[in-house]
Scaffold this motif. Structure first.
Motif, mmCIF file in Angstrom:
data_model
loop_
_atom_site.group_PDB
_atom_site.id
_atom_site.type_symbol
_atom_site.label_atom_id
_atom_site.label_comp_id
_atom_site.label_asym_id
_atom_site.label_seq_id
_atom_site.Cartn_x
_atom_site.Cartn_y
_atom_site.Cartn_z
ATOM 1 N N ALA A 127 0.819 -1.211 0.000
ATOM 2 C CA ALA A 127 0.000 0.000 0.000
ATOM 3 C C ALA A 127 0.850 1.258 0.000
ATOM 4 O O ALA A 127 0.582 2.208 -0.748
ATOM 5 N N ALA A 128 1.908 1.284 0.833
ATOM 6 C CA ALA A 128 2.757 2.469 0.907
ATOM 7 C C ALA A 128 3.626 2.597 -0.342
ATOM 8 O O ALA A 128 3.816 3.693 -0.875
ATOM 9 N N GLY A 129 4.142 1.476 -0.832
ATOM 10 C CA GLY A 129 5.011 1.513 -2.005
ATOM 11 C C GLY A 129 4.284 1.956 -3.257
ATOM 12 O O GLY A 129 4.846 2.662 -4.100
ATOM 13 N N ARG A 130 3.026 1.564 -3.413
ATOM 14 C CA ARG A 130 2.251 1.952 -4.584
ATOM 15 C C ARG A 130 2.023 3.463 -4.649
ATOM 16 O O ARG A 130 1.743 4.002 -5.719
ATOM 17 N N SER A 131 2.153 4.138 -3.507
ATOM 18 C CA SER A 131 1.945 5.594 -3.482
ATOM 19 C C SER A 131 3.183 6.358 -3.933
ATOM 20 O O SER A 131 3.126 7.564 -4.150
ATOM 21 N N LEU B 159 -2.733 -3.308 4.854
ATOM 22 C CA LEU B 159 -3.036 -2.429 3.722
ATOM 23 C C LEU B 159 -3.496 -1.064 4.201
ATOM 24 O O LEU B 159 -3.050 -0.018 3.707
ATOM 25 N N ALA B 160 -4.383 -1.055 5.182
ATOM 26 C CA ALA B 160 -4.919 0.215 5.692
ATOM 27 C C ALA B 160 -3.821 1.035 6.359
ATOM 28 O O ALA B 160 -3.730 2.259 6.160
ATOM 29 N N ALA B 161 -2.975 0.374 7.147
ATOM 30 C CA ALA B 161 -1.917 1.100 7.854
ATOM 31 C C ALA B 161 -0.877 1.651 6.879
ATOM 32 O O ALA B 161 -0.389 2.772 7.041
ATOM 33 N N GLY B 162 -0.514 0.873 5.858
ATOM 34 C CA GLY B 162 0.457 1.344 4.875
ATOM 35 C C GLY B 162 -0.052 2.543 4.114
ATOM 36 O O GLY B 162 0.685 3.512 3.873
ATOM 37 N N ALA B 163 -1.336 2.511 3.713
ATOM 38 C CA ALA B 163 -1.926 3.645 3.001
ATOM 39 C C ALA B 163 -1.987 4.883 3.882
ATOM 40 O O ALA B 163 -1.673 5.998 3.450
ATOM 41 N N LYS B 164 -2.377 4.696 5.138
ATOM 42 C CA LYS B 164 -2.472 5.839 6.051
ATOM 43 C C LYS B 164 -1.102 6.451 6.317
ATOM 44 O O LYS B 164 -0.952 7.676 6.326
ATOM 45 N N ALA B 165 -0.089 5.623 6.516
ATOM 46 C CA ALA B 165 1.255 6.138 6.777
ATOM 47 C C ALA B 165 1.772 6.926 5.582
ATOM 48 O O ALA B 165 2.360 8.007 5.734
#
Length: 1009
Positions: free
Chosen positions: A185-189, A474-480
């Motif tokens: 999730a974080a890497g895709r951003s 997934l939720a935590a990675g996106a939020k971070a």
């Protein structure tokens, strides 16, 4: 030995067999094995002996929680003690052995201690090894020998270690399901992501899972996720990387084992381990959870393992730990272990402590379909077996949960897979200052509010279902990533095959047929031999605090750090105290999460030339060409003296001293600490940091200053020049530069933040060339035609700016020799050019290079102190006779401490000079001084020698000393008894031996004072 390797499956590479030895026996494993899995595959039951009772111990876990399999790996200088076999990758030619047990681990003579276990309960060492005190070293020797724990390497480590600094937006510790999902999730951003995991493969639980994710096997899903992460340019994947500490400001230490898995093929000088020092905007902890053991009688026999470890060995390493097994549990997770054992061909009985009247969920139907017998509402009350468990005693548990009833059933087995529930690995969260909250429903502590910008996810947050772990990650990675300024979304919700589960029923201490005190040992901490009875004993003896009980019983000590047994121990303590678990609390988790080698901590600074930086001045090559001998001062290599052919140190120094007094000497003083101080409050800051006054110092003038600690003791000194109204140039002692800069920054940032002043270290930016002696002015005048060197134009304690050899210089008229003296400061790149010009100009005048030893003699002749040599942290300005350097009109650091009774008492040690009655006798520095050495021992010591030399200029020895009441004892004779039995007598005198009226220096008194 029994071959326990399954014919197929696992993630090992069967095409690459690896030979290794354990306790001298040659065994075989495969690439992909850990040492633990290879030992189990070869049927090795006993891997060590316990700490206190020397009971045989086998492998219990599969990861960082392993308490027993601490082994010595390697030989010679490369050996490392106490490595967990579960975390050591197998390599060709590995040499492993147990760390305790004599004469062997199979037959340990110290096992006799087990028969005295009741007498060797918690705290016995505090009560036993008390008297006589003279025997303590003997006690320690045998206790340490009994405990074992390996040996240190027998030579210097041939390998290298490094440090690496990194910054990222999101750091994820743990690459299990939740960690992988968070990284996706974080890497895709587009955020900078670092994902680290302590295992050689990323994936955590997924590496041994039989679950389906999105219709694919867990291994297939993991392969796709890792491939996607590897394609992301801003994502860094670190395997074999343990996050061992989470410190302030999201600073995380990660130990990366770069080459440990290469073993003896590791080339000399290869980087073995590297510490990554990572600063992250957001930290996500996804370290997972540890499965708890169950506390029942004789639960430590080899062949008793955690259920999740059994599944890991079967599914990941293709090792079947046993043929006939009992799975003992109080929760649903271990049912999968029963299914894994069944699939591997083992016969299985499930002993579930939860009541037979309770709904145990769908898993019971699956177990029944497979023909697995379930004994609901039953517990294991005892085990038997000498070198491996071979039988368990099972009884029904009473409804009160504290007793057992009915007839005992004996089941012959060779494996117990136990599960007492799960404890999130809250260690890093705790390191960062976060608190932990008790969750009754899950029967565990979960991370509470964080003190830093960090988040716990998945099993680390008490979420144990695979689907929920993935979604939480997934939720935590996106939020971070969003908090770091990136556009991110959690994305899809993975589909995971799952069955309905039922709740855990806590079982902290399994009831037995006897009381806790009389029953066989039920171990809580396997590594330290701490049993449930030790905890109840601690309570009976008055301990109430969990921290006190920990120290009294050794619960959670050592390398295990409570990963396997702490929660059980705290719960038993709470039960014994009649308190709740939250009221009882937890012990403190401290770094490191798992042990870190000393080599990794030191990095490249491991000794020899790499132990600390080698600092040299711009003129170092010239000094070497003149055959200078060097001494190391604060990392600087300073010329000590310049011997000519046939000269020893004594003769060389005498020649250099006479040359400075008679003609001219040149000294490389570039190593002096230099600090540039600027700002509107610069003068006021100096007025507070120094003991003397600074507000009225004129631009162009210099002043000597004393710097005191808060205790009023002298900590540094130096000359500071006022370059402009708000601009000063400070010099410090060579070894004190960094300390002084840190001291000033401390006061500015914590006590006087309102002051507008800035400090910059310029030590390396300026070369300093000191020219001293009667001919020094003549030499400088021939070099510099744009500075007037006359007394009226250039008085003592001032500076002027001009040029030498066409280069801009700043010349100070200051002296540390008592001679006419100047110090030339030039930008360091031009240091050698100015030195060459001075050297050439001084040739007609007998110029001589002199080193630090000569400088020491010359300054001692004048009574000038060296802080750290003539002071020792207990000396005030008054003790030094330097009241003139203490202002009365304003406050300064240390002033109030000087008014303490001890600082004004009579008979304090005070600085004096010593003139030996035998002029050729040189007192040893550090020599103790007494009035009458013939008195009975211990003879009262009245002082000690701080500096001592032979003065060629005076023709006799000189010394400086700190003597009790010395200022009032001028003319007294004191004595120095030496180690060879001789006694040297000396007269107390003024510390100024040479030119007491400063006639050679010919100063023009500073009018800016």
């Amino acid at each position: 030995m029994v071959d326990r390797r399954l014919p197929g499956g696992g993630r090992i590479d069967r095409s690459k067999p690896l030979r290794f030895t354990f306790n001298g026996k040659e065994l075989t494993g495969y690439e992909g094995d850990t040492l633990a899995s290879a030992l189990l595959a070869n049927g090795v039951n006993i891997v060590g002996r316990s700490f206190k009772y020397h009971r045989p111990r086998g492998i219990v876990g599969a990861g960082a929680e392993e308490p027993n399999a601490l082994l010595q790996i390697g030989t010679g200088a490369s050996t490392i003690p106490n490595l967990r076999a579960t975390q050591v990758e197998l390599y060709e030619g590995m040499v492993a052995r147990n760390v305790n047990g004599w004469p062997s681990v199979e037959f340990d003579a110290m096992a006799v201690l087990g028969f005295f276990s009741r007498a060797l309960a918690a705290g016995f060492y505090y009560k036993t090894f008390m008297w006589p005190a003279s025997k303590w070293p003997l006690y320690e020797h045998f206790i340490r020998k009994s405990a074992g724990w390996g040996v240190v390497p027998d030579g210097p480590d041939p390998h290298h270690y490094e440090h690496h600094n990194a910054h990222c937006d999101v750091l994820i510790t743990g690459a299990g399901p939740a960690g992988i999902a968070a990284a996706l999730a974080a890497g895709r951003s587009g955020a900078r992501v670092i994902l680290c995991d302590e295992q050689n493969e990323l994936g955590g639980q997924l590496l041994s899972s039989t679950a389906q994710i999105d219709g694919k096997s867990a291994a297939h899903w993991l392969q796709g996720a890792l491939a996607e992460l590897e394609e992301m340019p801003e994502v860094t994947l670190l395997s074999r990387a343990t996050a061992f500490g989470h410190y302030d400001h999201n600073f995380v230490g990660i130990l990366v084992r770069e080459a440990d898995h290469l073993g003896d093929s590791l080339e000399h000088g290869t980087i073995r381990e590297r510490v990554w020092r990572v600063r992250a905007k957001h930290v996500i902890h996804a370290q997972g959870a540890f499965e708890r053991a169950l506390v029942f009688c004789n639960n430590d026999r080899p062949g008793i393992m955690t259920a999740s470890a059994v599944s890991t060995y079967i599914n990941r390493y293709a090792v079947k730990p046993g043929d006939t097994a009992v799975v003992f549990t109080n929760n649903d997770s271990s049912y999968q272990t029963a299914f894994d054992l069944h699939a591997a061909g083992s016969s299985v009985v499930l002993v579930d402590s939860r009541s037979s009247g309770a709904e145990l969920g769908e898993l019971t139907d699956t177990a029944n379909q497979k023909g697995i017998e379930i004994l609901a509402g039953h517990v294991i009350v005892d085990t038997s077996g000498r070198k491996r468990v071979n039988r368990v005693k099972v009884m029904q548990m009473a409804e009160n949960g504290k007793d057992v009833i009915g007839h005992a059933r004996m089941i012959d087995i060779d494996l117990v897979a136990m599960s007492g529930g799960w404890s999130p690995a809250v260690h890093l969260h705790s390191h960062s200052g976060g608190k932990n909250d008790w969750d009754d429903a899950k029967a565990c502590f979960v991370p509470g509010a964080s003190n830093q910008n960090s988040t716990a996810v998945g099993a680390n947050n008490g979420i144990f279902g695979l689907a929920e772990c993935l979604q939480d990650g997934l939720a935590a990675g996106a939020k971070a990533a969003s908090e770091c300024g990136f556009k991110a979304e959690a994305g899809y919700s993975p589909t995971v095959s799952a069955v309905e589960s039922s709740a855990i029923t806590p079982l902290w201490r399994v009831p037995s047929e006897q009381s806790v005190e009389r029953a066989p040992k039920a171990f809580v901490d396997f590594q330290n031999d701490t049993g449930a009875s030790d905890i109840t004993l601690a309570v009976r003896e008055g301990y109430r605090s969990v921290e006190h009980v920990k120290r009294y019983t050794a619960l959670g000590f050592g390398t295990e750090q409570g990963k396997l047994g702490n929660i059980n121990g705290m719960a038993i303590l709470a039960e014994t105290l009649g308190a709740s678990i939250p009221e009882t609390g937890t012990t403190t988790f401290r770094p490191a999460y798992t042990p870190v080698t000393f080599g990794a901590g030191a990095g490249r600074e491991i000794g020899g030339k790499l132990f600390e930086p080698v600092r040299t001045t711009a003129m170092h090559t010239w000094h070497e060409a003149q055959h200078a001998k060097f001494e190391i001062v604060g990392q600087w290599h300073r010329p000590w003296y310049y011997p000519k052919p046939g000269e020893d140190m004594h003769r060389a120094v005498n020649r250099e001293c006479r040359a400075v007094r008679d003609h001219c000497g040149v000294l490389d003083a570039s190593t002096l600490g230099k600090i540039d101080i600027q700002g509107p409050d610069a003068a006021e800051f100096l007025n507070r940091i120094y003991s003397n006054a600074w507000l009225k110092l004129k631009v162009g003038y210099c002043r000597y200053g004393l710097m005191l600690g808060e205790d009023g003791m002298v900590m540094d000194d130096g000359v500071t020049a006022r370059l402009g109204e708000n601009h000063f140039h400070m010099t410090t002692t060579t070894g004190g530069a960094a300390r002084v800069l840190g001291w000033m920054e401390l006061w500015l940032q914590t006590e006087w933040p309102e002051m507008q002043v800035h400090f910059t270290s310029t030590t390396d930016h300026w070369s300093t060339i000191a020219v001293a002696g009667p001919k020094s002015r003549t030499v400088l005048e021939s070099l510099c035609d744009d500075i007037d060197f006359s007394d009226d134009a250039f008085p003592f304690m001032t500076f002027r700016e001009g040029t030498i050899a066409g280069l801009p210089v700043r010349v100070f008229r200051i002296s540390f020799t008592g001679e006419m003296s100047y110090e030339i400061n030039v930008q360091a790149n031009y240091g050698q050019a100015i030195w060459d010009a001075v050297w050439e100009a001084g040739q007609p005048h007998g110029i001589t290079p002199y080193g630090t030893e000569t400088m020491h003699v010359l300054r001692a002749e004048k009574g000038f102190i060296i802080v750290g040599q003539d002071t020792d942290g207990s000396v005030t300005p008054v003790d030094l006779g330097m009241q003139w350097a203490m202002k009365d009109s304003a406050d300064y650091i240390g002033r109030r401490s000087l008014l303490r009774t001890d600082c004004v008492r009579e008979n304090r040690k005070q600085l004096v000079g010593l003139r030996t009655l035998n002029p050729n006798a040189v007192l040893p520095e550090g020599a103790q001084l007494v009035d009458d050495p013939s008195l009975p021992t211990p003879v009262p010591m009245i002082g000690h020698v701080t500096s001592s030399y032979f003065s060629a200029n005076l023709g006799h020895s000189i010394a400086m000393a700190l003597v009790k009441g010395g200022h009032s004892r001028m003319g007294d004779i004191i004595k120095a008894p030496l180690a060879d039995g001789t006694v040297v007598e000396a007269e107390i005198c003024s510390p100024i031996f040479f030119d007491p009226k400063n006639e050679r220096q010919k100063p023009t008194l500073e009018k800016a004072a």
